[in-house]
Design a protein around this motif. Structure first.
Motif, mmCIF file in Angstrom:
data_model
loop_
_atom_site.group_PDB
_atom_site.id
_atom_site.type_symbol
_atom_site.label_atom_id
_atom_site.label_comp_id
_atom_site.label_asym_id
_atom_site.label_seq_id
_atom_site.Cartn_x
_atom_site.Cartn_y
_atom_site.Cartn_z
ATOM 1 N N MET A 1 0.824 -1.197 0.000
ATOM 2 C CA MET A 1 0.000 0.000 0.000
ATOM 3 C C MET A 1 0.864 1.254 0.000
ATOM 4 O O MET A 1 0.377 2.326 -0.271
ATOM 5 N N GLU A 2 2.144 1.139 0.283
ATOM 6 C CA GLU A 2 3.029 2.299 0.296
ATOM 7 C C GLU A 2 3.131 2.883 -1.108
ATOM 8 O O GLU A 2 3.267 2.168 -2.088
ATOM 9 N N GLY A 3 3.016 4.196 -1.195
ATOM 10 C CA GLY A 3 3.096 4.882 -2.477
ATOM 11 C C GLY A 3 1.868 5.743 -2.704
ATOM 12 O O GLY A 3 1.037 5.924 -1.816
ATOM 13 N N CYS A 4 1.753 6.274 -3.918
ATOM 14 C CA CYS A 4 0.633 7.154 -4.275
ATOM 15 C C CYS A 4 -0.321 6.429 -5.214
ATOM 16 O O CYS A 4 0.104 5.689 -6.097
ATOM 17 N N TRP A 5 -1.585 6.682 -5.017
ATOM 18 C CA TRP A 5 -2.650 6.040 -5.782
ATOM 19 C C TRP A 5 -3.584 7.123 -6.315
ATOM 20 O O TRP A 5 -3.968 8.023 -5.598
ATOM 21 N N THR A 6 -3.942 7.014 -7.585
ATOM 22 C CA THR A 6 -4.900 7.936 -8.185
ATOM 23 C C THR A 6 -6.199 7.191 -8.426
ATOM 24 O O THR A 6 -6.207 6.152 -9.091
ATOM 25 N N LEU A 7 -7.278 7.702 -7.862
ATOM 26 C CA LEU A 7 -8.577 7.072 -8.049
ATOM 27 C C LEU A 7 -9.183 7.598 -9.344
ATOM 28 O O LEU A 7 -9.089 8.792 -9.635
ATOM 29 N N THR A 8 -9.813 6.716 -10.102
ATOM 30 C CA THR A 8 -10.234 7.079 -11.458
ATOM 31 C C THR A 8 -11.702 7.428 -11.594
ATOM 32 O O THR A 8 -12.117 7.881 -12.657
ATOM 33 N N SER A 9 -12.519 7.250 -10.585
ATOM 34 C CA SER A 9 -13.932 7.601 -10.729
ATOM 35 C C SER A 9 -14.186 8.993 -10.168
ATOM 36 O O SER A 9 -13.491 9.461 -9.269
ATOM 37 N N ASP A 10 -15.172 9.681 -10.731
ATOM 38 C CA ASP A 10 -15.555 10.990 -10.203
ATOM 39 C C ASP A 10 -16.182 10.799 -8.820
ATOM 40 O O ASP A 10 -16.715 9.742 -8.497
ATOM 41 N N TYR A 11 -16.140 11.840 -8.033
ATOM 42 C CA TYR A 11 -16.558 11.767 -6.644
ATOM 43 C C TYR A 11 -17.369 13.015 -6.334
ATOM 44 O O TYR A 11 -16.891 14.131 -6.557
ATOM 45 N N THR A 12 -18.598 12.842 -5.838
ATOM 46 C CA THR A 12 -19.468 13.978 -5.552
ATOM 47 C C THR A 12 -19.551 14.186 -4.042
ATOM 48 O O THR A 12 -19.721 13.231 -3.288
ATOM 49 N N VAL A 13 -19.413 15.429 -3.630
ATOM 50 C CA VAL A 13 -19.543 15.786 -2.223
ATOM 51 C C VAL A 13 -20.594 16.887 -2.095
ATOM 52 O O VAL A 13 -20.893 17.604 -3.052
ATOM 53 N N THR A 14 -21.159 16.997 -0.897
ATOM 54 C CA THR A 14 -22.147 18.034 -0.611
ATOM 55 C C THR A 14 -21.618 18.913 0.500
ATOM 56 O O THR A 14 -21.105 18.411 1.503
ATOM 57 N N ARG A 15 -21.736 20.233 0.302
ATOM 58 C CA ARG A 15 -21.285 21.153 1.344
ATOM 59 C C ARG A 15 -22.138 20.938 2.589
ATOM 60 O O ARG A 15 -23.357 20.900 2.529
ATOM 61 N N GLU A 16 -21.471 20.787 3.715
ATOM 62 C CA GLU A 16 -22.135 20.480 4.975
ATOM 63 C C GLU A 16 -23.213 21.509 5.294
ATOM 64 O O GLU A 16 -23.001 22.713 5.191
ATOM 65 N N GLY A 17 -24.403 21.019 5.654
ATOM 66 C CA GLY A 17 -25.506 21.890 6.037
ATOM 67 C C GLY A 17 -26.244 22.518 4.872
ATOM 68 O O GLY A 17 -27.078 23.394 5.083
ATOM 69 N N THR A 18 -25.939 22.121 3.616
ATOM 70 C CA THR A 18 -26.594 22.691 2.438
ATOM 71 C C THR A 18 -26.945 21.570 1.464
ATOM 72 O O THR A 18 -26.630 20.406 1.699
ATOM 73 N N ASP A 19 -27.568 21.945 0.363
ATOM 74 C CA ASP A 19 -27.827 21.014 -0.735
ATOM 75 C C ASP A 19 -26.867 21.259 -1.890
ATOM 76 O O ASP A 19 -27.069 20.753 -2.982
ATOM 77 N N ILE A 20 -25.811 22.044 -1.678
ATOM 78 C CA ILE A 20 -24.862 22.384 -2.730
ATOM 79 C C ILE A 20 -23.862 21.251 -2.902
ATOM 80 O O ILE A 20 -23.153 20.888 -1.964
ATOM 81 N N SER A 21 -23.827 20.675 -4.118
ATOM 82 C CA SER A 21 -22.912 19.579 -4.413
ATOM 83 C C SER A 21 -21.871 20.018 -5.424
ATOM 84 O O SER A 21 -22.081 20.940 -6.200
ATOM 85 N N GLU A 22 -20.746 19.324 -5.402
ATOM 86 C CA GLU A 22 -19.680 19.576 -6.355
ATOM 87 C C GLU A 22 -19.027 18.239 -6.694
ATOM 88 O O GLU A 22 -18.862 17.383 -5.826
ATOM 89 N N THR A 23 -18.677 18.055 -7.968
ATOM 90 C CA THR A 23 -18.033 16.823 -8.392
ATOM 91 C C THR A 23 -16.532 17.028 -8.503
ATOM 92 O O THR A 23 -16.078 18.015 -9.066
#
Length: 84
Positions: A1-23
């Motif tokens: 597991m040592e080293g750097c890993w790049t994840l290839t799928s997009d990831y959506t998050v929501t700003r805490e306490g709101t409905d505002i999302s960003e990918t």
């Protein structure tokens, strides 16, 4: 597991306490031999989030944990995003 890993799928998050999302379309995790590491996510809108993570194999699964919400910043305004 040592080293750097790049994840290839997009990831959506929501700003805490709101409905505002960003990918986020770029996500990298780098680990040392102990399983401690750092992650960085970036979005096409320019938001960058970074913070600590740990990883370990548990019961045959690879488990990544972060101590809380990853801090993000865009310009001079700090955001905290919650994973959904």
């Amino acid at each position: 597991m040592e080293g750097c890993w790049t994840l290839t799928s997009d990831y959506t998050v929501t700003r805490e306490g709101t409905d505002i999302s960003e990918t986020f379309d770029h996500w990298t995790m780098c680990f040392g031999a102990s399983g401690r590491g750092e992650q960085e996510l970036s979005s096409p809108q320019g938001t960058i989030c970074s913070g600590p993570v740990t990883a370990a194999f548990q019961s045959g699964s690879f488990v990544v944990r972060e101590p809380g919400n990853t801090p993000c910043a865009r310009g001079f305004i700090d955001f905290i995003y919650q994973r959904i």
